[in-house]
Structure formats: structure tokens, C-alpha cells
Write an enzyme that holds these catalytic residues in place. Structure first.
Site, PDB file in Angstrom:
ATOM      1  N   TYR A  40       0.715  -1.240  -0.081  1.00 23.66           N
ATOM      2  CA  TYR A  40      -0.012  -0.096   0.005  1.00 23.66           C
ATOM      3  C   TYR A  40       0.914   1.113  -0.017  1.00 23.66           C
ATOM      4  CZ  TYR A  40      -4.006  -2.940   1.547  1.00 23.66           C
ATOM      5  OH  TYR A  40      -4.848  -4.053   1.571  1.00 23.66           O
ATOM      6  N   HIS A  98       0.478 -11.746   1.980  1.00 19.89           N
ATOM      7  CA  HIS A  98      -0.759 -10.725   1.211  1.00 19.89           C
ATOM      8  C   HIS A  98      -1.250 -11.981   0.175  1.00 19.89           C
ATOM      9  CE1 HIS A  98      -1.770  -6.465   0.125  1.00 19.89           C
ATOM     10  NE2 HIS A  98      -2.839  -7.383   0.000  1.00 19.89           N
TER      11      HIS A  98
END
Length: 268
Positions: A40, A98
Site C-alpha cells: 500500500y 498478502h
């Protein structure tokens, strides 16, 4: 008893001052769980926002996720240490893999061992997975044991209910964390949800979140607006009827929003 707090703030696609403001506002109105990830590119801003909020670190539940490029013995633990520096903390509460990235030849069993080492080193309180299908979850369990896997964070919304995977995770006593619960806002205009919302004098977003919570999932919606952050949090107070839940169950359309070819598994 869930390990993952039932309600948190997501920070996907929020950067720079926008994410700082979102996190500070969320903490101000009562959020105590924040979800971020290495990819991110906002961990430093999240760390800054938490520090500026003045809320003690031990009051918060902080989650980050290891990016696929770091899923190897050289980089996993060093990359987590970098994340901790950015987040201005000695340890996070939860660290997830992730994506399983099968196309990149990730060795899930080996990666889970590395993640367990990070936990044993005190870098993270809990560990878990994200975007894993049943077969990959089984591989993770075989590697380190089910008791070490706190959650599988997966895309779930009224349009993508993923029941086969959810039922498997529940049977394994692995928490289910729902992301993209509003399907990029697509469910907000659903007539069935609008009807249920008007009955409850609520917003469609609140109904979708209440559905996820009542299904036993943790949720991490994101917002940049104070009124939406407050409104989302109030979804916890809504009690949907069995009929409401059945009507929402019928909205399933396998409407997956996030499915990157080079990272995603074969979905169940």
C-alpha cells in the site's frame, strides 16, 4: 473467540495526507484496529497518524501484510522489520502473507515457517494468511499448525460469499476477515439491500457490513469522511433478521473484484 478485532479500518488505496487524516479521524471516532500492507506504500503515514493521535500503542491492533517479492528467506523478516520502523512500533499485532502467488513459485510451507520465526522473535503477536484457497490453507496448516494461523483475509461481499472456503475456515477455527465488503461500492445501489436498509433506518453500507459481522467475519472498510467512518462503525448495532440474512444470501453472484492473474490462486 476471535483473535482479529471484529471492526477495523482499511487503508488500501489511501496515501499521503489522505491516509494520515483517515487514520487520525478513525481513531478519534473510536476505531482501534488498523489494517495496512507493505504494497500500500502507506505504512510510514499510518505510523505517523498513530503517533500524532496520542493513543497508546497497546490500545491498538495493527495489521500489515508481507508483499510477494519478500516471500523468501532473505527478505521476509528484514522486510517486516522495515515495516515496523515505518509504523513506529516494536511489533505489529498481526502479520499476513498478502498473496499466495502460485505463479511465482512461492513455497507456502517454507514461507509459513519464516512467518512463525518472526512471531517467535517477537516481531508480530499473531500471524496469518490472505487470499489463500482451501488447498493453500491446508498447506499452511500442515507447515506450522492451525493454532498459529489467526485469520485468512479474503474478499467477501453480498455479491461474493465464498461459502465453501468460509465453511472450511470456520471448521478449522481460523478467523475470517472480509475485505472489499462493499464490492467497491457496487452493493450500495442494490435494491434488496436498499429495502432492508430502509426497514432498519440504516444505510446500504451499514447493512452490508452488518451482514458480514452477523456472518461471523471481521471487517475492515475504509473511508476518508468522518461521517462515513462513524456510520460504518454503527453497523455493529444493527441486528438483521433471519429473513434479511436469507435475502442477502440470495444476492451471491460470484462477483469478484480483486483477482490479479499473477498473484491469485485457483479460487474454490
Amino acid at each position: 473467540m476471535m483473535i482479529v478485532p471484529k471492526f477495523g479500518l482499511g487503508t488500501f488505496r489511501l496515501n499521503d495526507q489522505i491516509v494520515i487524516d483517515s487514520v487520525k479521524t478513525a481513531l478519534d471516532v473510536g476505531y482501534r484496529a488498523i489494517d495496512t500492507a507493505q504494497i500500500y506504500d502507506n505504512e510510514a503515514q499510518v505510523g505517523q497518524a498513530i503517533q500524532e493521535s496520542g493513543i497508546a500503542r497497546d490500545q491498538l491492533f495493527l495489521t500489515t501484510k508481507i508483499w510477494v517479492d519478500h516471500l523468501n528467506s532473505e527478505q521476509l523478516i528484514p522486510s517486516l522489520k522495515q515495516s515496523l520502523q515505518k509504523l513506529r512500533t516494536d511489533a505489529v499485532n498481526l502479520t499476513l502473507i498478502h498473496w499466495p502467488a502460485p505463479q511465482k513459485g512461492i513455497d507456502i510451507a517454507a514461507v509459513m515457517q519464516l512467518l512463525l520465526q518472526a512471531k517467535q522473535q517477537g516481531l508480530t503477536e499473531h500471524i496469518g494468511i490472505s487470499n489463500f484457497n482451501i488447498a493453500q490453507t491446508k498447506t499452511a496448516i500442515e507447515s506450522i499448525g492451525q493454532s498459529h494461523i489467526a485469520t485468512n483475509q479474503i474478499e467477501l461481499s453480498p455479491y461474493l460469499q465464498n461459502r465453501t472456503l468460509v465453511d472450511f475456515l470456520k471448521a478449522q477455527q481460523i478467523d475470517v476477515t472480509s475485505y472489499m465488503t462493499l464490492a467497491y461500492g457496487k452493493v450500495l445501489h442494490d435494491p434488496v439491500l436498499q429495502d432492508i436498509a430502509s426497514e432498519h433506518q440504516a444505510s446500504t453500507a451499514q447493512i452490508a457490513l452488518a451482514w458480514a459481522l452477523q456472518s461471523g467475519y471481521a471487517v475492515i472498510p475504509s473511508s476518508t469522511k468522518r461521517e462515513h467512518l462513524i456510520s460504518n462503525l454503527k453497523a455493529q448495532e444493527i441486528q438483521l433478521s433471519q429473513q434479511d440474512m436469507q435475502l442477502i444470501a440470495a444476492l451471491e453472484r460470484n462477483g469478484r473484484e480483486v483477482d490479479p492473474a499473477e498473484l491469485a490462486p485457483e479460487w474454490d
